[in-house]
Design a protein around this motif. Structure first.
Motif, PDB file in Angstrom:
ATOM      1  N   VAL A   1       0.838  -1.200   0.000  1.00 53.00           N
ATOM      2  CA  VAL A   1       0.000   0.000   0.000  1.00 53.00           C
ATOM      3  C   VAL A   1       0.877   1.256   0.000  1.00 53.00           C
ATOM      4  CG1 VAL A   1      -1.661   1.347   1.345  1.00 53.00           C
ATOM      5  CG2 VAL A   1      -1.995  -1.113   1.066  1.00 53.00           C
ATOM      6  N   GLU A   2       1.942   1.243   0.779  1.00 52.64           N
ATOM      7  CA  GLU A   2       2.853   2.392   0.804  1.00 52.64           C
ATOM      8  C   GLU A   2       3.547   2.571  -0.542  1.00 52.64           C
ATOM      9  OE1 GLU A   2       3.171   4.719   3.171  1.00 52.64           O
ATOM     10  OE2 GLU A   2       1.478   3.661   4.092  1.00 52.64           O
ATOM     11  N   LEU A   3       3.933   1.465  -1.173  1.00 46.68           N
ATOM     12  CA  LEU A   3       4.535   1.533  -2.507  1.00 46.68           C
ATOM     13  C   LEU A   3       3.561   2.161  -3.499  1.00 46.68           C
ATOM     14  CD1 LEU A   3       6.724   0.775  -4.632  1.00 46.68           C
ATOM     15  CD2 LEU A   3       5.579  -1.448  -4.833  1.00 46.68           C
ATOM     16  N   ALA A   4       2.313   1.711  -3.458  1.00 47.92           N
ATOM     17  CA  ALA A   4       1.309   2.234  -4.380  1.00 47.92           C
ATOM     18  C   ALA A   4       1.091   3.734  -4.160  1.00 47.92           C
ATOM     19  CB  ALA A   4      -0.001   1.472  -4.203  1.00 47.92           C
ATOM     20  N   LYS A   5       1.030   4.156  -2.923  1.00 47.89           N
ATOM     21  CA  LYS A   5       0.872   5.583  -2.621  1.00 47.89           C
ATOM     22  C   LYS A   5       2.048   6.384  -3.167  1.00 47.89           C
ATOM     23  CE  LYS A   5      -0.235   6.453   1.697  1.00 47.89           C
ATOM     24  NZ  LYS A   5      -0.293   6.298   3.183  1.00 47.89           N
ATOM     25  N   ALA A   6       3.264   5.872  -2.958  1.00 48.55           N
ATOM     26  CA  ALA A   6       4.446   6.580  -3.420  1.00 48.55           C
ATOM     27  C   ALA A   6       4.478   6.665  -4.946  1.00 48.55           C
ATOM     28  CB  ALA A   6       5.697   5.865  -2.903  1.00 48.55           C
ATOM     29  N   GLU A   7       4.060   5.573  -5.622  1.00 44.75           N
ATOM     30  CA  GLU A   7       4.111   5.586  -7.084  1.00 44.75           C
ATOM     31  C   GLU A   7       3.035   6.489  -7.669  1.00 44.75           C
ATOM     32  OE1 GLU A   7       6.618   1.700  -8.222  1.00 44.75           O
ATOM     33  OE2 GLU A   7       4.491   1.641  -8.769  1.00 44.75           O
ATOM     34  N   MET A   8       1.880   6.585  -7.034  1.00 43.46           N
ATOM     35  CA  MET A   8       0.861   7.535  -7.486  1.00 43.46           C
ATOM     36  C   MET A   8       1.374   8.965  -7.368  1.00 43.46           C
ATOM     37  SD  MET A   8      -1.936   6.060  -8.635  1.00 43.46           S
ATOM     38  CE  MET A   8      -3.439   6.987  -8.314  1.00 43.46           C
ATOM     39  N   ALA A   9       2.168   9.221  -6.326  1.00 40.63           N
ATOM     40  CA  ALA A   9       2.760  10.553  -6.166  1.00 40.63           C
ATOM     41  C   ALA A   9       3.818  10.817  -7.229  1.00 40.63           C
ATOM     42  CB  ALA A   9       3.358  10.691  -4.769  1.00 40.63           C
ATOM     43  N   ILE A  10       4.658   9.814  -7.516  1.00 41.10           N
ATOM     44  CA  ILE A  10       5.680   9.955  -8.550  1.00 41.10           C
ATOM     45  C   ILE A  10       5.043  10.262  -9.907  1.00 41.10           C
ATOM     46  CG2 ILE A  10       7.404   8.671  -9.893  1.00 41.10           C
ATOM     47  CD1 ILE A  10       8.096   7.182  -7.273  1.00 41.10           C
ATOM     48  N   LEU A  11       3.917   9.615 -10.184  1.00 40.07           N
ATOM     49  CA  LEU A  11       3.220   9.825 -11.446  1.00 40.07           C
ATOM     50  C   LEU A  11       2.453  11.145 -11.478  1.00 40.07           C
ATOM     51  CD1 LEU A  11       1.828   6.200 -11.920  1.00 40.07           C
ATOM     52  CD2 LEU A  11       3.667   7.265 -13.250  1.00 40.07           C
ATOM     53  N   GLY A  12       2.331  11.776 -10.310  1.00 36.27           N
ATOM     54  CA  GLY A  12       1.610  13.034 -10.245  1.00 36.27           C
ATOM     55  C   GLY A  12       0.100  12.878 -10.284  1.00 36.27           C
ATOM     56  N   LEU A  13      -0.400  11.676  -9.960  1.00 35.64           N
ATOM     57  CA  LEU A  13      -1.830  11.415 -10.030  1.00 35.64           C
ATOM     58  C   LEU A  13      -2.562  11.731  -8.726  1.00 35.64           C
ATOM     59  CD1 LEU A  13      -1.901   8.086 -12.088  1.00 35.64           C
ATOM     60  CD2 LEU A  13      -2.444  10.399 -12.873  1.00 35.64           C
TER      61      LEU A  13
END
Length: 531
Positions: free
Chosen positions: A389-401
């Motif tokens: 879940v933390e990985l998914a949150k971080a990747e959504m932030a990286i993508l700017g979504l």
């Protein structure tokens, strides 16, 4: 023991035993009980039916595992869906896009839009790369990379094909067979996209029938159960049980399948299934339908097939979804977006409300599912749910979504053996086991995606079961179930129900030849060496 519709919980005797309560197994069970046959279905999952087409629920939120549009060119499949679930379909708009470096691109690609989004300099490089590929093509085309670079140029290949494809299949594009690329992306060319764009802009993309209507090139809407695809398969299960002739045994996995020589059983099969808690059920039947992975089935058959070694070499690609509940309106209108960005591991992001508003119980919350492709036991698969879940949150932030502080909840769903892998040896391994089983055990029937080790769509899995039922009711193999092939453009074009009959082909003496099929998943380059 969770046995729905059971008449006893010790030893069960039925006409047909079925392994797996996915689309293929439940379709077979439904049609057989409707025809008056008794069936017992075992399912490894203790909670859900539907296999990869199930719908998982978490605190009122519903998750579709992979995304399942209900569209089929087969009228018989459409009729069966309507029969099982007559009142709960909704019509939904179809929208999927590619996300690359902060911008959205239509899927399939629209040439002008793609070049505009890429900017003047990069577009010029793409066009120069494309021109070079047309003038000086690679004459020794062996890999996915070779074929796609020839079609689109090296630059467009690297942007729109390489990253996502390698995420999905877990191997480099220069090791994947060119055959798969030619079949998976058949009919798509950069020049064709340019011409289509010109026609659209000039209003020339119309039917030549005097109506002035736009030519239908893409599936623009699709039907979908309002509570997700699992709603269909839960209804099928309930209808099977309601006949009084069907039992669905949850939380039990195949332990052994033995040819039964007992005279009182008239031959047939003796199947043992067990639960993690130590429970066990024995089922005797004249026929067995298996949607279990071929590798698993071969290891549990008694006596062991001569082709057990070949079956043990079959490989699978696994898959997990990290669902995030986000304090926000919907982030995007798509059913899903493809993530063509090497900075993140996520391959695709679903928007569950776009599939059905009833999948998300709170209008103030967006719910998305980040899909990760992996192998069972690797780093991603083995990560703790909280870490995913933390990985998914971080990747959504990286993508700017989305900002991580907007995430108010998360859940993880794992799906093993989601995709059968077509490596250099798979075809020979499948053919060997299929040939042996058809010769030695004509009353053992393989169906579905994993049962046949074929990358079938949901409706194609159903078709294999429908033809198998016809064979069982006829008392002999009158149809070749292996003639059901997937179409690479199946969900992109055409009309629902245009095919009035199933792709039924009479069984021929050369059963092995029927294995030849359209490949929907990549083989390694080495497979072409002998050609």
């Amino acid at each position: 023991m969770d046995v729905q519709g059971a008449r006893n919980t010790g030893e069960i005797k039925v006409d047909v035993a079925i392994i797996g309560a996915g689309p293929a197994g439940l379709t077979a069970g439904y049609l057989l009980t409707r025809a008056g046959k008794s069936v017992a279905i075992i399912e490894k999952d203790a909670t859900y039916v539907g296999g990869i087409s199930r719908t998982v629920e978490h605190e009122g939120y519903r998750f579709d595992i992979g995304g399942h549009r209900f569209f089929s060119k087969s009228q018989q499949v459409v009729d069966l869906w309507n029969e099982i679930l007559p009142d709960d379909f909704i019509q939904r708009p179809r929208m999927s896009r590619i996300y690359y470096e902060g911008k959205f691109y239509s899927y399939p690609l629209r040439a002008f839009e793609a070049l505009w989004n890429l900017g003047l300099w990069r577009s010029a490089m793409c066009m120069a790369s494309y021109a070079r590929a047309r003038v000086f093509p690679n004459r020794d085309v062996r890999s996915f990379e070779d074929w796609t670079s020839n079609q689109f140029g090296k630059k467009l290949y690297s942007i729109f094909f390489k990253t996502y494809t390698e995420k999905v299949w877990g191997m480099p594009c220069n090791e994947m067979s060119a055959d798969w690329a030619a079949q998976r992306i058949k009919g798509l060319s950069l020049w064709g996209a340019v011409v289509d764009g010109l026609k659209r802009s000039l209003g020339l993309n119309k039917l030549n029938d005097g109506s002035g209507a736009q030519a239908k090139t893409l599936l623009e809407t699709f039907r979908y159960p309002r509570l997700g695809p699992g709603m269909m398969w839960e209804a099928a299960r309930d209808r099977i049980v309601a006949t009084g002739r069907g039992q669905v045994i949850m939380g039990h996995e195949l332990k052994q399948l033995a040819a039964d020589s007992a005279e009182e059983n008239g031959g047939g099969w003796r199947m043992t299934a067990s639960s993690p808690e130590g429970g066990e059920v024995v089922i005797t039947a004249a026929h067995v339908i298996s949607s279990a992975p071929m590798r698993q089935l071969a290891a549990r058959l008694h006596p062991l097939p001569e082709t057990t070694l070949e079956a043990s070499r079959l490989k699978y690609r696994d898959f997990l979804t990290v669902a995030l509940m986000i304090e926000s309106e919907d982030l995007f209108p798509d059913n899903w977006i493809y993530i063509h960005d090497s900075k993140v591991k996520v391959g695709r992001v679903q928007n569950f409300r776009s599939w059905s508003p009833e999948m998300v119980p709170d209008e103030r919350v967006a719910c998305v599912g980040l899909e990760y492709f992996c192998f069972e036991g690797d780093g991603l698969w083995s990560m703790a749910d909280d870490d995913l879940v933390e990985l998914a949150k971080a990747e959504m932030a990286i993508l700017g979504l989305v900002s991580p502080d907007k995430v108010i909840g998360g859940a993880v769903v794992r799906q093993e053996k989601a995709y059968p892998v077509y490596d250099e040896d798979y075809a020979a391994n499948v053919a060997a086991m299929r040939t042996e089983l058809e010769a030695r055990h004509p009353d053992l029937h393989l169906v579905g995606r994993n049962g046949m080790h074929r990358y079938n769509n949901q409706d194609h899995a159903m078709m294999t079961a429908m033809l198998t039922v016809e064979n069982i009711l006829a008392g002999r193999r009158i149809y070749d179930t292996w003639c059901v092939n997937e179409d690479a453009e199946y969900h992109e074009a055409g009309d629902e129900g245009v095919e009035r009959e199933l792709p039924a082909r009479p069984v021929t003496p050369d059963q092995a030849a029927a294995l030849a099929s359209v490949r929907e998943v990549p083989a390694r380059v080495d497979e072409r060496k002998a050609a």
